[in-house]
Motif scaffolding. Structure first.
Motif, PDB file in Angstrom:
ATOM      1  N   GLU A 260      11.139   4.099 -41.014  1.00  0.00           N
ATOM      2  CA  GLU A 260      11.731   5.206 -41.071  1.00  0.00           C
ATOM      3  C   GLU A 260      10.957   6.112 -40.260  1.00  0.00           C
TER       4      GLU A 260
ATOM      5  N   TYR B 163      10.176   8.430 -37.292  1.00  0.00           N
ATOM      6  CA  TYR B 163      10.876   8.618 -35.885  1.00  0.00           C
ATOM      7  C   TYR B 163       9.991   9.250 -34.988  1.00  0.00           C
ATOM      8  N   GLN B 164       8.747   9.251 -35.254  1.00  0.00           N
ATOM      9  CA  GLN B 164       7.958   9.800 -34.448  1.00  0.00           C
ATOM     10  C   GLN B 164       8.056  11.272 -34.187  1.00  0.00           C
ATOM     11  N   CYS B 165       8.013  12.126 -35.171  1.00  0.00           N
ATOM     12  CA  CYS B 165       8.267  13.511 -35.083  1.00  0.00           C
ATOM     13  C   CYS B 165       6.891  14.335 -34.781  1.00  0.00           C
ATOM     14  N   ALA B 166       5.961  13.543 -35.322  1.00  0.00           N
ATOM     15  CA  ALA B 166       4.406  14.150 -35.011  1.00  0.00           C
ATOM     16  C   ALA B 166       4.342  15.142 -35.887  1.00  0.00           C
ATOM     17  N   ARG B 167       4.923  15.314 -37.095  1.00  0.00           N
ATOM     18  CA  ARG B 167       4.514  16.457 -38.003  1.00  0.00           C
ATOM     19  C   ARG B 167       3.239  16.144 -38.477  1.00  0.00           C
TER      20      ARG B 167
ATOM     21  N   THR C  14       0.939  14.192 -37.310  1.00  0.00           N
ATOM     22  CA  THR C  14      -0.475  14.365 -36.590  1.00  0.00           C
ATOM     23  C   THR C  14      -0.778  15.922 -36.199  1.00  0.00           C
ATOM     24  N   GLY C  15       0.217  16.612 -36.325  1.00  0.00           N
ATOM     25  CA  GLY C  15       0.280  18.212 -36.235  1.00  0.00           C
ATOM     26  C   GLY C  15      -0.564  18.712 -37.019  1.00  0.00           C
ATOM     27  N   SER C  16      -0.671  17.900 -38.286  1.00  0.00           N
ATOM     28  CA  SER C  16      -1.283  18.578 -39.440  1.00  0.00           C
ATOM     29  C   SER C  16      -2.622  17.906 -40.013  1.00  0.00           C
TER      30      SER C  16
ATOM     31  N   ARG D 298       1.073   8.968 -36.790  1.00  0.00           N
ATOM     32  CA  ARG D 298       2.047   8.777 -35.773  1.00  0.00           C
ATOM     33  C   ARG D 298       1.670   7.421 -35.141  1.00  0.00           C
ATOM     34  N   GLU D 299       0.736   7.613 -34.448  1.00  0.00           N
ATOM     35  CA  GLU D 299      -0.010   6.427 -33.439  1.00  0.00           C
ATOM     36  C   GLU D 299      -0.210   5.472 -34.402  1.00  0.00           C
TER      37      GLU D 299
ATOM     38  N   ARG E 149       3.680  16.689 -45.383  1.00  0.00           N
ATOM     39  CA  ARG E 149       4.560  17.195 -44.344  1.00  0.00           C
ATOM     40  C   ARG E 149       5.702  16.164 -43.912  1.00  0.00           C
TER      41      ARG E 149
ATOM     42  N   PRO F  95       8.592  14.247 -43.028  1.00  0.00           N
ATOM     43  CA  PRO F  95      10.241  14.633 -43.289  1.00  0.00           C
ATOM     44  C   PRO F  95      10.754  13.311 -43.988  1.00  0.00           C
ATOM     45  N   GLN F  96      10.233  12.036 -43.744  1.00  0.00           N
ATOM     46  CA  GLN F  96      10.851  10.848 -44.067  1.00  0.00           C
ATOM     47  C   GLN F  96       9.999  10.290 -45.450  1.00  0.00           C
TER      48      GLN F  96
END
Ligand SMILES: Cc1cc2nc3c(=O)[nH]c(=O)nc-3n(C[C@H](O)[C@H](O)[C@H](O)COP(=O)(O)OP(=O)(O)OC[C@H]3O[C@@H](n4cnc5c(N)ncnc54)[C@H](O)[C@@H]3O)c2cc1C
Ligand code: SF4
Ligand code: SF4
Ligand code: SF4
Ligand code: SF4
Lengths: 818, 154
Positions: free
Chosen positions: B17, B19-23, B25-27, B40-41, B72, B74-75
């Motif tokens: 699911e 899609y590597q949006c990085a939300r 890691t961003g948080s 994400r990684e 956070r 989204p999936q």
């Protein structure tokens, strides 16, 4: 008494002595042939009673395939045709036409769905799929043997149309039909037509000024002699059927008459204020206002919710005094208007996603975080800042702005689908900033950029060349500096694998679009289906993309799915043209599916009349019998199981036909099988969708189609259980989505009664299941079958035959007592 | 040492699911101290190089199970479940950082995961009573129950 004789004649069973059935098993290339052994299935069919020939062919729907059927009808004197292929929802009309062309009544065709309901859902078990296909063909042959020729009724089509929703799609559809010469009622809920497009500054990919290209079309609607524009109006009820709809429209009072010259003198004096919806709440309007400068009609209106006179007494008359043309009329009242139309186009458009729920982004909390819709108004010359790029907190021009993509789209936390327009919209907005304020630094944070349409990639390239910075990776968090109002984005650049921290003056959330909040209202009124995302569903995704499953009702614009202006307009013209075909022909044939009452058996108890959702059954004790008014009957069949005297039957879905299907399924290994009754509009279509999606589920289910689940008779369930069926499924549309005016309330009531009976007798209740499955819920259908199969695994054949015995005994007891 | 089935504790399909949006890691606070580590990684590596490699990477122990990523995402991917499952798997393979082993040993012996010598002095300075003794036996029992002994000697 002539009438009685006529009805009796119509009920005559067909002469079955000289049956000559032809069976055609289609390979559908590898779609069926790759899984089902079609040669074996045809061999099996050859031995079935009444079958004179059975053939397998690569593509039965192809021209040679159809020619073969026609030739056989003529040369082999076939009087029934069975095609085992894809779903009848796709090719029934094709094969019916072939039969008709060869002189065979089209109602003598029967189809076995061995693709969607068989090969596609049992891809990995060729043997079981072949066995199932044989069963499905046997069922179809026994039903075919009991089919009777029918003559379809022709009803006139009223040469008037209604368009619901006055966005760009509704405008285009209305103009196309009006230009073709038909009278069009355009019903728009708000004070002006125009929709979302009127709110946009420029449009991608051509960067045209949105209102400049829309306004001429809007005024054309306003002055078109064939268009009657009803603003501040909503559809309240719809009755009737294709070609003959009666619509009740609630037209709310405007309180300002047509003589208004939009001078605006009234605004100056009005003391009442409210947020301006057109400017996305970024500015203030008065209680008396005009939605926007180019509005059509260009008449002011009073928002009674805000006006001081909203208690019914005149507490303020300042606008009345200020108006030199005396157009203000507080005595205006809401009215209900009744309208007759032949066709309806639904173009209710979309809402915009509200990102408040994504608290980490700070929308609604940080003034400098705005949405793309707000941005459109902000940079529009007619907008709150007269087109100056300013940020809300201090009205300063931002020098560093960020766009965040996919906000509210492609996510299980909001809308799961891609909103289709936001990538290009952002690129357009970025270029607009570049054009007018070239010193601005522009960043776009994205996951994927979808630039798939004509001219889109060009625009994307231009944005890159002009220095817009694209960073892959959506920020996880936005924090605000309360002293400056600046916002910092924290995130990761996935392509560099590095964390970032960007301080921005302003952030623009590229919000997605979603079905209208109240789209369910129209859905119910017109019996539409919705897809899993909540958009209105087309009759066929490829071949009937603007039709709905309700005859005479068509879809246009973003109400059917996220799309841009060009696609909305294209679809609107398509919908108008589909409606025009109906209106220009002036009449339409309605399927011969009505119910009929045998006057000799009818005891005039009137029970059937009580369940008919269309009041199509009339009669009285005095008359001695009841009868069905054919033109009013919609063919749900809800009345048939209600009659205790077996006096009613439904054309083309007769008791004899369906019972023969049940018997055929249960002729061997009944305890291993699940008999599933599925309504044509939702559940059968849902099972089709499971096939299209290649969802794999247990192969022991056999689906029998009825038009409405309310046609399912408890007697059928009883018969199946007596014959030792493993389990029975009754499935229909979700309660409020019934295509026959909530006829499926009867389904629920009857199944519940049957459960009680099972409980009384001591039969495992789980063997009868009731499930609501919509046309989009293929997965739900597969799940239900899996669950039923799991339940069935726990039952031994002995338990099943014991249950049947219990049921048999209870019936004997019942017949003794009565 | 026994290995455990990672995908019994985390539905593997959930990985797809992403899609590597990085939300996430961003948080992620751990990302602040160790770039190139993050949910994400971790997911991408599970998908592209296999979890066998991932459980050898000491950086998975940097996750502090704050759950922000999951909040956070989204999936709705249960990311912290994944990281817990990965760490369990790593532990069973003996891939636990030494300082964590020490902390566990200390916890089992003293009931505390770190000893601050001046603690009582500091508390006294603020007018607080000395800390009550830790319920060592109870803590040991809990540690036993979690099955930690299979992985770490204490
Ligand atoms: C921020 C943003 C930017 C965009 N930018 C672009 C762009 O640059 N280029 C582009 O091609 N597309 C763009 N789009 C997409 C574009 O707005 C849509 O394609 C277009 O508006 C769809 O038109 P429509 O007529 O289907 O729906 P709408 O424009 O939504 O119109 C629907 C109308 O129906 C009315 N209505 C709704 N429900 C009812 C009811 N029950 N009864 C009566 N009336 C009703 C509404 O009041 C409205 O007037 C953008 C969209 C957004 C959100
Ligand atoms: S009557 Fe209503 S609309 Fe007119 S000025 Fe007063 S408040 Fe405004
Ligand atoms: S169009 Fe672009 S921004 Fe919009 S949802 Fe799709 S991918 Fe995301
Ligand atoms: S209940 Fe249905 S089938 Fe029966 S008369 Fe009414 S509309 Fe026709
Ligand atoms: S937030 Fe979720 S979808 Fe996005 S990269 Fe992280 S795990 Fe994947």
């Amino acid at each position: 008494m002539k009438e009685k004789a006529e009805i009796r004649e119509q009920l005559q069973a067909p002469d079955s002595r000289d049956l000559r059935i032809g069976v055609y098993v289609c390979h559908c290339g590898k779609n069926i042939g790759g899984t089902v052994d079609c040669v074996k299935v045809a061999e099996h069919a050859r031995d079935l009673p009444g079958v004179v020939l059975a053939k397998d062919s690569l593509y039965t729907c192809s021209e040679p395939g159809q020619e073969q059927i026609k030739a056989d009808i003529k040369e082999q004197k076939l009087n029934r045709v069975v095609v085992a292929s894809c779903t009848p929802r796709l090719h029934e009309p094709t094969f019916r036409a072939a039969c008709e062309a060869a002189g065979l009544n089209p109602y003598l065709l029967e189809m076995a769905n061995i693709r969607e309901h068989c090969s596609w859902v049992h891809l990995h078990d060729k043997e079981a799929a072949t066995e199932k296909a044989k069963d499905l063909v046997s069922m179809a042959v026994s039903r075919a043997a009991r089919l009777a020729p029918q003559v379809e009724l022709t009803v006139p089509v009223t040469r008037k149309a209604m368009v619901i929703g006055g966005g760009v799609a509704g405008i285009q559809a209305a103009l196309d039909m009006a230009d073709a010469g038909y009278h069009v009622y355009l019903v728009e809920r708000s004070g002006s037509i125009g929709g979302r497009m009127a709110q946009l500054d420029k449009t991608f990919p051509t960067m045209d000024c949105s209102i400049c290209i829309l306004a001429p079309k809007m005024s054309e609607v306003g002055r078109h002699p064939n268009i009657e524009l009803l603003t501040l109006s909503e559809v309240k009820s719809v009755s009737g059927y294709i070609g003959n709809f009666n619509v009740e429209v609630l037209k709310k009072a405007r309180y300002v008459s047509k003589e208004c010259t939009s001078c605006g003198d009234c605004i100056q004096v009005c003391p009442q204020l409210a947020p301006d919806e057109f400017n996305a709440g970024l500015s203030i309007r008065h209680a008396i206002y005009i939605p926007f400068a180019q509005a059509v009609p260009s008449t002011f209106l009073i928002d009674m919710g805000q006006c001081l006179n909203n208690q019914g007494i005149v507490a303020c008359d300042r606008c009345f005094q200020a108006c030199s043309h005396k157009c203000i009329d507080f005595s205006q009242r809401d009215q209900i208007i009744e309208i007759e139309v032949g066709t309806i186009v639904v173009a209710t458009g979309v809402d915009v996603y509200d990102p408040t729920a994504l608290t980490e982004l700070g929308y609604g909390k940080f003034p400098n975080v705005i949405t793309t819709l707000e941005f459109e108004r902000l940079i529009n010359a007619g907008g709150p800042s007269s087109g100056e790029l300013i940020r809300p907190s201090d009205r300063r021009r931002p020098s560093k702005v960020a766009f965040l993509q996919c906000i509210g789209s492609r996510s299980k936390r909001s809308n799961p689908y891609c909103s289709n327009v936001c990538c290009m919209n952002t690129i357009k907005d970025a270029l607009l900033i570049r054009e007018h304020w070239p010193e601005t630094e522009i960043y776009v944070f994205y996951i994927d950029i979808r630039a798939f349409g004509k001219g889109f990639e060009d625009l994307f390239r231009r944005a890159r060349r002009e220095g817009v910075i694209f960073i892959r990776g959506i920020p996880g968090e936005i924090i605000e500096d309360i002293n400056t109002g600046d916002v910092t984005l924290l995130g990761e650049n996935t392509l560099l694998g590095e964390q970032y921290r960007y301080s921005m003056d302003m952030v623009i959330l590229s919000v997605g679009i979603k079905p209208r909040r109240d789209s369910e209202d129209i859905q119910r009124l017109l019996n539409l289906s919705t897809d899993t995302d909540g958009f209105y569903m087309e009759a066929h995704p490829k071949l009937r993309p603007v039709d709905t499953t309700t005859g005479g009702v068509f879809l246009a614009g973003a109400a059917e799915g996220p799309k841009d202006i060009k696609d909305s307009v294209t679809q609107a013209s398509a919908a108008a043209s589909r409606a025009n075909i109906l209106m220009s022909r002036g009449e339409v044939r309605v399927p011969a599916l009505t119910s009929r009452i045998d006057p000799d058996k009818c005891t005039a108890c009137g029970l059937c009349a009580r369940v008919c959702p269309y009041h199509a059954i009339q009669g009285s004790k005095e008359q001695g019998y009841y009868r069905v008014i054919e033109a009013a009957c919609q063919g749900c069949g809800a009345c048939v199981p209600e009659c205790r005297f077996e006096a009613i039957d439904q054309t083309h879905f007769t008791e004899a036909q369906i019972v023969s299907q049940i018997d055929s399924v249960l002729a061997n290994d009944p305890h291993e099988k699940i008999v599933a009754f599925a309504c044509n509009w939702c559940s059968y279509a849902g099972a089709d969708f499971a096939g299209v999606s290649r969802l794999q589920y247990p192969h022991n289910v056999r689906i029998i189609r009825t038009m409405c689940s309310a046609r399912v008779s408890p007697a059928w369930i009883e018969r199946a259980l007596l014959k030792g069926v493993g389990a029975v499924l009754v499935s229909g549309c979700h309660p409020a989505d019934c295509h026959y005016n909530n006829a499926n309330q009867n389904t629920a009531r009857r199944v519940e009664r049957f459960w009680k009976r099972m409980e009384r007798i001591g039969i495992n209740k789980d063997r009868l299941r009731l499930a609501w499955v919509s046309a989009a819920e293929g997965a739900q259908f597969a799940r239900v079958i899996e669950e039923m199969e799991a339940g069935l695994q726990k039952l031994s054949p002995r338990q099943i035959s014991q249950d049947a015995e219990k049921l048999r005994k209870s019936l004997v007891k019942k017949s003794e007592t009565t | 040492m026994t290995t455990i089935k990672l995908w019994k504790f985390f539905a593997r399909e959930d990985l797809y699911e992403c899609y590597q949006c990085a939300r996430c890691t961003g948080s992620c606070p751990a990302m602040e101290v160790a770039p190139a580590f993050g949910p994400r990684e971790t997911i991408l590596k599970c998908l592209n190089v296999g979890h066998e490699k991932v459980v050898q990477d000491e950086r998975i122990w940097l996750c502090c199970t704050c759950n922000v990523c999951e909040d956070r995402c989204p999936q709705k991917i249960p990311i912290s479940d994944l990281l817990v499952a990965l760490r369990n798997s790593a532990a069973r393979r003996g891939n636990i950082p030494g300082r964590l082993v020490m902390a566990i040993e200390l916890l089992a012996k003293t009931g505390r995961s770190m000893i601050v010598h001046q603690l009582d002095e500091m508390r006294a300075h603020h007018g607080l009573a000395p800390l009550p003794p830790a319920p060592v036996e109870e803590i040991r029992a809990i540690l036993e129950k979690t099955g930690l002994r299979e992985v770490v000697e204490f």
